[in-house]
Scaffold this motif. Sequence first.
Motif, short mmCIF file in Angstrom:
data_model
loop_
_atom_site.label_atom_id
_atom_site.label_comp_id
_atom_site.label_asym_id
_atom_site.label_seq_id
_atom_site.Cartn_x
_atom_site.Cartn_y
_atom_site.Cartn_z
N CYS A 90 0.92 -1.31 -0.08
CA CYS A 90 0.06 0.06 -0.04
C CYS A 90 1.00 1.19 0.04
CB CYS A 90 -0.83 0.03 1.31
SG CYS A 90 -2.12 -1.21 1.17
N ARG A 91 0.22 2.29 -0.37
CA ARG A 91 0.94 3.61 -0.38
C ARG A 91 0.72 4.55 0.48
NH1 ARG A 91 2.47 5.43 -5.47
NH2 ARG A 91 3.70 6.92 -4.14
N ALA A 92 -0.53 4.18 1.30
CA ALA A 92 -0.98 4.89 2.20
C ALA A 92 -2.00 4.03 3.20
CB ALA A 92 -1.44 6.46 1.96
N ALA A 93 -2.31 4.56 4.33
CA ALA A 93 -3.03 3.89 5.46
C ALA A 93 -4.14 4.83 5.81
CB ALA A 93 -2.62 3.07 6.34
N VAL A 94 -5.17 4.80 6.00
CA VAL A 94 -6.09 5.86 6.75
C VAL A 94 -6.46 5.50 8.26
CG1 VAL A 94 -8.51 6.67 6.62
CG2 VAL A 94 -7.44 6.41 4.27
N ILE A 95 -6.15 6.33 9.09
CA ILE A 95 -6.24 6.15 10.52
C ILE A 95 -7.61 7.23 10.86
CG2 ILE A 95 -5.34 6.02 12.49
CD1 ILE A 95 -2.79 5.96 11.07
N THR A 96 -8.50 6.55 11.59
CA THR A 96 -9.72 7.23 12.07
C THR A 96 -9.92 7.20 13.38
OG1 THR A 96 -11.10 5.50 11.52
CG2 THR A 96 -11.08 7.08 9.67
N LEU A 97 -9.23 6.05 14.21
CA LEU A 97 -9.51 5.97 15.82
C LEU A 97 -8.59 7.02 16.42
CD1 LEU A 97 -9.42 2.12 15.67
CD2 LEU A 97 -11.28 3.49 15.89
N PRO A 98 -9.31 7.77 17.39
CA PRO A 98 -8.68 8.64 17.92
C PRO A 98 -7.56 8.35 18.85
CG PRO A 98 -10.87 9.18 18.13
CD PRO A 98 -10.76 7.77 17.25
N ASP A 99 -7.55 7.16 19.51
CA ASP A 99 -6.45 6.64 20.35
C ASP A 99 -5.34 6.37 19.42
OD1 ASP A 99 -7.96 4.45 19.53
OD2 ASP A 99 -7.39 3.39 21.23
N SER A 100 -5.50 5.84 18.26
CA SER A 100 -4.56 5.33 17.58
C SER A 100 -3.69 6.59 16.94
CB SER A 100 -5.04 4.82 16.09
OG SER A 100 -5.39 3.45 16.41
N ILE A 101 -4.33 7.97 16.66
CA ILE A 101 -3.67 8.85 16.32
C ILE A 101 -2.70 9.45 17.54
CG2 ILE A 101 -3.85 11.30 15.37
CD1 ILE A 101 -6.44 10.30 14.07
N ALA A 102 -3.55 9.46 18.49
CA ALA A 102 -2.79 9.98 20.03
C ALA A 102 -1.62 9.31 20.12
CB ALA A 102 -3.95 9.88 21.07
N TRP A 103 -1.61 7.82 20.16
CA TRP A 103 -0.54 7.01 20.37
C TRP A 103 0.57 7.27 19.25
CZ3 TRP A 103 1.62 3.31 17.32
CH2 TRP A 103 2.65 2.53 17.76
N LEU A 104 0.11 7.22 18.03
CA LEU A 104 1.12 7.32 17.15
C LEU A 104 2.06 8.51 17.10
CD1 LEU A 104 2.44 6.14 14.51
CD2 LEU A 104 0.44 7.22 13.23
N LEU A 105 1.22 9.53 17.41
CA LEU A 105 1.90 11.19 17.38
C LEU A 105 2.37 11.52 18.82
CD1 LEU A 105 -0.35 13.03 14.72
CD2 LEU A 105 1.88 11.86 14.34
N ASN A 106 2.31 10.55 19.86
CA ASN A 106 2.56 11.00 21.10
C ASN A 106 2.12 12.17 21.54
OD1 ASN A 106 4.28 8.71 21.44
ND2 ASN A 106 6.14 9.69 20.89
N ILE A 107 0.79 12.25 21.41
CA ILE A 107 0.07 13.43 21.80
C ILE A 107 -1.18 13.14 22.65
CG2 ILE A 107 0.56 15.07 19.98
CD1 ILE A 107 -2.01 14.25 18.45
N ARG A 108 -1.97 13.90 23.27
CA ARG A 108 -2.90 13.41 24.09
C ARG A 108 -3.96 14.85 24.01
NH1 ARG A 108 -0.54 9.57 23.57
NH2 ARG A 108 -0.24 8.17 25.37
#
Length: 600
Positions: A193-211
Amino acid sequence: MFQDFNATSTPEQGPPRLAALRQELIAEGLDGFLVPRADAHQGEYVAARDDRLAWLTGFTGSAGFCAALTDTAGVFVDGRYRVQVKQQVADVFTPVDWPETQLGPWLRSHAAAGAKIGFDPWLHTIDQIEALSKALKGSEISIVPVQNLVDRIWEDQPDPPQAPVVAQPRALAGESHADKRARLAQTVSQKGCRAAVITLPDSIAWLLNIRGADIPRNPVPHGFAILHDTGHMDLFIDPVKLEALEDDHLGPDIREHVPDLFLTTLRTLSGPVLLDASSAPVAVQEALATAGIDMMRGDDPCALPKARKNEAEIQGTTEAHLRDAAAVCDFLAWFDAHAQTGITEIDVVTRLEEARRTTNALLDISFDTIAGTGPNGAVIHYRVTHDTNRTLQDGDLLVLDSGGQYRDGTTDITRTLPVGDVGAEERAAFTRVLQGVIAISKLRWPQGLAGKHLEAVGRVPLWAAGQDFDHGLGHGVGVYLCVHEGPQRLSRMSDVPLEAGMILSNEPGYYRPDAFGIRIENLVLVEKAPALASGDAHREMLQFKTLTWVPIDRKLIETSLLTPDERAWIDAYHATCRHILTPRLAKDVAFWLDRATAPL
């Protein structure tokens, strides 16, 4: 107080709101509309703006949905909410036992041939709509994507949340977000794949080290993201939320966009694009399909890496659990002295939150505290309000399920406590529940088994007495993230193999409607089990390591029902509680702990 005690809905609100919704059905030429609990991000908990199911029906549980037709309206709930839904909805709504009764067959029975059922494509996943379409095949009933009809009639609907985003320190995250993105981008590329769509807020928070704080009790921000196979990322989030974030935290590899550009950007991607059909809304699939972009289905690339806690996360949450345990012991010492002095459920919740606040580290509670006495304890996810508040009475059991959000970890603990003299039947049931906790705590199993292979172990003592409970044995838990985290679960529905680093709850229970409830819950960490001299050299084994160290009330244990090994486990558990918590406690609480953890 983080928690308030106001009733958030009443049955009386349902009839006029359902009538207004049905007027919209007529205007749209529809025969029904689906109202899920979920928001566009498919998390278990939703912001006030997205709490459409509660606004329409009065039902405030964290799972369920309504199928509102022109002449009937079913509210579908699972075993956790069978008692609660009957208390919260008016008789214009019909409670439906779900998943025993599936939506497709129900619609076949209640909707006329040729009926058109509307749904909001932002609020339903690809898997859900495909399963429903399959179930309705040949029925002449169709499901139609439409704009949300509840939003049309909800005149005072709250605004979208705009809580500030903050950085999660690298020392607690254990890995930079650049390294996480590079690691996951390689996974995306390996899938072709060339990209992945991420829609879950906890996934984004974990991946970017943000809360964040867009969802009550869950430190996550609302947003969408596209992770490219290069490690670059497009983040779609209200820029107001990012104003408090350090300028250099995201860095040049993260392109920031307003949320309205999400679908537009999706249509510009080069495929294939990885999409999790179990969490991505239908609207995302439609945007990619209309642009002719190839899609590949697969799991959210963050899900398993997030579930496998690294050493920094394990160390952090271990400390958070010890800090929280000391606060809970402070509360329990108070409770033992005041249980029979006319205190109420609200008094219990308030005093427990005060104990956690004295740590000076509490950022929020991890969910609204469940403090149900007597018949309220049988409501599995009971939330006390000023209207339901009950005074503790002699002979009651108190189910107390609570947790805290700390910068270094998320806690979740349940203890069942006696008020005065409790009956023999209640003590016997409590002991069976405790035996289930012990059985799971002592379990060793071959690597590769999933939650569905293990969860029966925690039910066996109840089954032997002809008893059971209608919720899963355990859910995943994050580290300063959502208290309910997937994909790991101890559930007959879960086929995700358990792996070292995963955190789960161990929480069997027993509930007698209109009488009492019982639940005991510890959090446990999956770890590699040491080799045994008798073991197969080639076979990797796993085990649970306990994270929660708070005494289990000995007054409720019917010791005659325990085996010698079970008695030894309880005494060892209590000895550990005493050893590790005493230095953290005030003298009077330490004195209480010494008595509470005496050998059986």
